[in-house]
Design a protein around this motif. Structure first.
Motif, mmCIF file in Angstrom:
data_model
loop_
_atom_site.group_PDB
_atom_site.id
_atom_site.type_symbol
_atom_site.label_atom_id
_atom_site.label_comp_id
_atom_site.label_asym_id
_atom_site.label_seq_id
_atom_site.Cartn_x
_atom_site.Cartn_y
_atom_site.Cartn_z
ATOM 1 N N HIS A 97 0.811 -1.210 0.000
ATOM 2 C CA HIS A 97 0.000 0.000 0.000
ATOM 3 C C HIS A 97 0.849 1.266 0.000
ATOM 4 C CE1 HIS A 97 -4.082 -1.763 0.417
ATOM 5 N NE2 HIS A 97 -3.342 -2.809 0.741
ATOM 6 N N SER A 98 1.954 1.243 0.743
ATOM 7 C CA SER A 98 2.823 2.420 0.716
ATOM 8 C C SER A 98 3.378 2.639 -0.683
ATOM 9 C CB SER A 98 3.972 2.272 1.721
ATOM 10 O OG SER A 98 4.847 1.217 1.353
ATOM 11 N N ALA A 99 3.734 1.553 -1.357
ATOM 12 C CA ALA A 99 4.294 1.663 -2.701
ATOM 13 C C ALA A 99 3.327 2.341 -3.648
ATOM 14 C CB ALA A 99 4.667 0.273 -3.226
ATOM 15 N N VAL A 100 2.085 1.907 -3.639
ATOM 16 C CA VAL A 100 1.140 2.437 -4.621
ATOM 17 C C VAL A 100 0.655 3.825 -4.240
ATOM 18 C CG1 VAL A 100 0.480 0.145 -5.417
ATOM 19 C CG2 VAL A 100 -0.817 1.215 -3.569
ATOM 20 N N HIS A 101 0.541 4.117 -2.959
ATOM 21 C CA HIS A 101 0.116 5.465 -2.568
ATOM 22 C C HIS A 101 1.199 6.503 -2.857
ATOM 23 C CE1 HIS A 101 -3.862 4.962 -0.841
ATOM 24 N NE2 HIS A 101 -3.447 3.860 -0.232
ATOM 25 N N ILE A 102 2.466 6.110 -2.708
ATOM 26 C CA ILE A 102 3.554 7.024 -3.047
ATOM 27 C C ILE A 102 3.542 7.328 -4.543
ATOM 28 C CG2 ILE A 102 6.065 7.206 -3.263
ATOM 29 C CD1 ILE A 102 6.238 5.610 -0.617
ATOM 30 N N ALA A 103 3.308 6.295 -5.356
ATOM 31 C CA ALA A 103 3.358 6.449 -6.808
ATOM 32 C C ALA A 103 2.114 7.121 -7.379
ATOM 33 C CB ALA A 103 3.558 5.087 -7.464
ATOM 34 N N ALA A 151 5.488 -9.621 1.238
ATOM 35 C CA ALA A 151 5.834 -8.252 0.836
ATOM 36 C C ALA A 151 6.351 -7.444 2.017
ATOM 37 C CB ALA A 151 4.616 -7.581 0.208
ATOM 38 N N VAL A 152 7.550 -7.753 2.464
ATOM 39 C CA VAL A 152 8.166 -7.016 3.565
ATOM 40 C C VAL A 152 9.494 -6.384 3.141
ATOM 41 C CG1 VAL A 152 7.075 -8.378 5.375
ATOM 42 C CG2 VAL A 152 9.262 -9.137 4.420
ATOM 43 N N ASN A 153 9.880 -6.571 1.884
ATOM 44 C CA ASN A 153 11.162 -6.066 1.393
ATOM 45 C C ASN A 153 10.982 -4.669 0.806
ATOM 46 O OD1 ASN A 153 13.624 -5.559 0.232
ATOM 47 N ND2 ASN A 153 13.613 -7.350 -1.121
ATOM 48 N N PRO A 154 11.612 -3.646 1.392
ATOM 49 C CA PRO A 154 11.474 -2.288 0.853
ATOM 50 C C PRO A 154 11.918 -2.171 -0.604
ATOM 51 C CG PRO A 154 12.465 -2.231 3.040
ATOM 52 C CD PRO A 154 12.419 -3.682 2.622
ATOM 53 N N ASP A 155 12.839 -3.045 -1.039
ATOM 54 C CA ASP A 155 13.305 -2.983 -2.425
ATOM 55 C C ASP A 155 12.192 -3.321 -3.417
ATOM 56 O OD1 ASP A 155 15.818 -2.320 -1.554
ATOM 57 O OD2 ASP A 155 16.589 -4.369 -1.612
ATOM 58 N N GLU A 156 11.162 -4.015 -2.922
ATOM 59 C CA GLU A 156 10.060 -4.385 -3.809
ATOM 60 C C GLU A 156 9.200 -3.176 -4.164
ATOM 61 O OE1 GLU A 156 6.472 -7.725 -4.162
ATOM 62 O OE2 GLU A 156 7.714 -7.640 -2.356
ATOM 63 N N ILE A 157 9.278 -2.132 -3.358
ATOM 64 C CA ILE A 157 8.444 -0.961 -3.584
ATOM 65 C C ILE A 157 8.652 -0.392 -4.980
ATOM 66 C CG2 ILE A 157 8.100 1.459 -2.913
ATOM 67 C CD1 ILE A 157 8.413 0.619 -0.025
ATOM 68 N N LYS A 158 9.904 -0.202 -5.385
ATOM 69 C CA LYS A 158 10.184 0.371 -6.707
ATOM 70 C C LYS A 158 9.644 -0.514 -7.818
ATOM 71 C CE LYS A 158 13.897 2.229 -9.604
ATOM 72 N NZ LYS A 158 15.353 2.501 -9.729
ATOM 73 N N ARG A 159 9.798 -1.824 -7.663
ATOM 74 C CA ARG A 159 9.302 -2.735 -8.703
ATOM 75 C C ARG A 159 7.771 -2.710 -8.771
ATOM 76 N NH1 ARG A 159 13.890 -5.275 -6.682
ATOM 77 N NH2 ARG A 159 12.768 -6.399 -5.051
ATOM 78 N N LEU A 160 7.127 -2.640 -7.635
ATOM 79 C CA LEU A 160 5.669 -2.524 -7.620
ATOM 80 C C LEU A 160 5.224 -1.257 -8.343
ATOM 81 C CD1 LEU A 160 4.637 -3.631 -4.019
ATOM 82 C CD2 LEU A 160 3.480 -4.345 -6.113
ATOM 83 N N GLU A 162 6.839 0.531 -10.607
ATOM 84 C CA GLU A 162 7.116 0.451 -12.039
ATOM 85 C C GLU A 162 6.107 -0.440 -12.741
ATOM 86 O OE1 GLU A 162 11.121 -0.898 -12.094
ATOM 87 O OE2 GLU A 162 11.995 1.114 -11.860
ATOM 88 N N ASN A 163 5.767 -1.565 -12.132
ATOM 89 C CA ASN A 163 4.813 -2.493 -12.743
ATOM 90 C C ASN A 163 3.407 -1.903 -12.796
ATOM 91 O OD1 ASN A 163 6.402 -5.435 -11.266
ATOM 92 N ND2 ASN A 163 6.853 -4.368 -13.173
ATOM 93 N N LEU A 164 3.021 -1.185 -11.747
ATOM 94 C CA LEU A 164 1.680 -0.599 -11.711
ATOM 95 C C LEU A 164 1.532 0.502 -12.750
ATOM 96 C CD1 LEU A 164 -1.111 -0.376 -10.376
ATOM 97 C CD2 LEU A 164 -0.093 1.246 -8.751
ATOM 98 N N GLY A 165 2.520 1.390 -12.834
ATOM 99 C CA GLY A 165 2.425 2.493 -13.791
ATOM 100 C C GLY A 165 1.151 3.295 -13.586
ATOM 101 N N ASN A 166 0.404 3.498 -14.671
ATOM 102 C CA ASN A 166 -0.854 4.244 -14.605
ATOM 103 C C ASN A 166 -2.080 3.339 -14.571
ATOM 104 O OD1 ASN A 166 0.400 6.815 -14.721
ATOM 105 N ND2 ASN A 166 0.640 6.608 -16.937
ATOM 106 N N ALA A 167 -1.864 2.035 -14.415
ATOM 107 C CA ALA A 167 -2.974 1.082 -14.468
ATOM 108 C C ALA A 167 -3.858 1.176 -13.226
ATOM 109 C CB ALA A 167 -2.441 -0.338 -14.621
ATOM 110 N N ASN A 168 -5.119 0.853 -13.404
ATOM 111 C CA ASN A 168 -6.055 0.794 -12.284
ATOM 112 C C ASN A 168 -6.275 -0.630 -11.790
ATOM 113 O OD1 ASN A 168 -6.667 3.570 -12.056
ATOM 114 N ND2 ASN A 168 -8.004 3.418 -13.842
ATOM 115 N N PHE A 169 -5.810 -1.605 -12.574
ATOM 116 C CA PHE A 169 -5.983 -3.023 -12.232
ATOM 117 C C PHE A 169 -4.614 -3.697 -12.242
ATOM 118 C CE2 PHE A 169 -9.685 -1.502 -14.468
ATOM 119 C CZ PHE A 169 -10.787 -2.066 -13.835
ATOM 120 N N MET A 170 -4.317 -4.474 -11.214
ATOM 121 C CA MET A 170 -3.068 -5.238 -11.203
ATOM 122 C C MET A 170 -3.342 -6.649 -10.701
ATOM 123 S SD MET A 170 0.503 -4.625 -9.090
ATOM 124 C CE MET A 170 1.386 -3.678 -10.351
ATOM 125 N N LEU A 171 -2.790 -7.634 -11.423
ATOM 126 C CA LEU A 171 -2.788 -9.011 -10.945
ATOM 127 C C LEU A 171 -1.395 -9.318 -10.414
ATOM 128 C CD1 LEU A 171 -4.930 -10.874 -13.621
ATOM 129 C CD2 LEU A 171 -5.513 -10.476 -11.227
#
Length: 256
Positions: A97-103, A151-160, A162-171
């Protein structure tokens, strides 16, 4: 052991925060009503308008126990704002959630679920297929993120991000589903569409029949159509008050 600490914040927070609390609590109850909850796991988070603070469920509560007052207010780093709060949050859930709210600062709500059909579709190499109108909505704004363990690795935040981008749906491969929304109602409606699409795909793939796909030209043009269906007078913002009334009938105490 069996008693939930009693908290009553009505009249003690801003009107914007209280409205966000009520709508977010309603969303948690809707997940129970649809059978989308997963014991005490998964999360819906919402940004309080006009602030950098988020609301999320208290770790250890079942979703039917979530109320407007017992939602936990945190900063973007996961620190609980109220030092006297009797509740804590799930750090694994907060990473996502922190990853996507930041982005996605303009989106108020992020909704993450572990629905079996979403996991099944996410774990297929080709992912979601154009087998229904529901999938057409999702495919117009779809992304994927590979499984990296809890999902406890802070390094995953950047990858999340980047993968989400501008999308509203993610699998989330081998994991579940995530939707974003400008409002809590939008995030809920997006998840409704995505889970319907996954449910239909699993049924169709198990049917043994030849499958008919939605034509790609329709997928290409659906994004503009989806913006009409899920906003304004005909979609998410029209449906959300009805969902709030449904929750109030089933769970009169949710907004306490």
């Amino acid at each position: 052991m069996y008693n939930i600490p009693e908290v009553n914040l009505q009249g003690k927070v801003s009107d914007q925060e209280w409205q966000t609390r009520v709508e977010l609590a309603a969303c948690y109850r809707l997940l129970v009503m649809h059978g989308w909850d997963d014991l005490i796991h998964t999360h819906v988070s919402a940004r309080i308008p006009g602030s950098e603070h988020l609301l999320i469920n208290a770790f250890g509560l079942a979703f039917e126990e979530v109320t407007a007052s017992n939602l936990v207010k945190i900063d973007i780093e996961g620190n609980v704002i109220d030092s006297e709060s009797p509740f804590t949050i799930n750090p694994a859930g907060f990473t996502i959630h922190s990853a996507v709210h930041i982005a996605r600062h303009d989106d108020q709500c992020a909704l993450h679920l572990h629905h079996p059909d979403a996991i099944a579709v996410a774990s297929c190499e080709q992912g979601l297929q154009a087998y229904s109108q529901y999938s057409a909505f999702a495919l117009a704004s779809m992304s994927y993120h590979n499984y990296e363990g809890l999902a406890v690795n802070p390094d995953e935040i950047k990858r999340l991000q980047e993968n989400l981008g501008n999308a509203n749906f993610m699998l989330l491969r081998n994991h579940g589903a995530l939707t974003m929304g400008v409002t809590i109602g939008d995030a809920f409606m997006h998840m409704y569409d995505l889970l319907r699409a996954c449910e239909i795909q699993v049924k169709m793939q198990n049917s043994g029949d030849d499958l008919i796909r939605v034509d790609q030209s329709i997928i290409d043009g659906i994004k503009a159509q989806a913006s009409i269906v899920h906003t304004g007078q005909t979609g998410g913002q029209k449906a959300w008050p009805a969902m709030m009334r449904r929750v109030k009938r089933a769970y009169p105490d949710f907004d306490q």
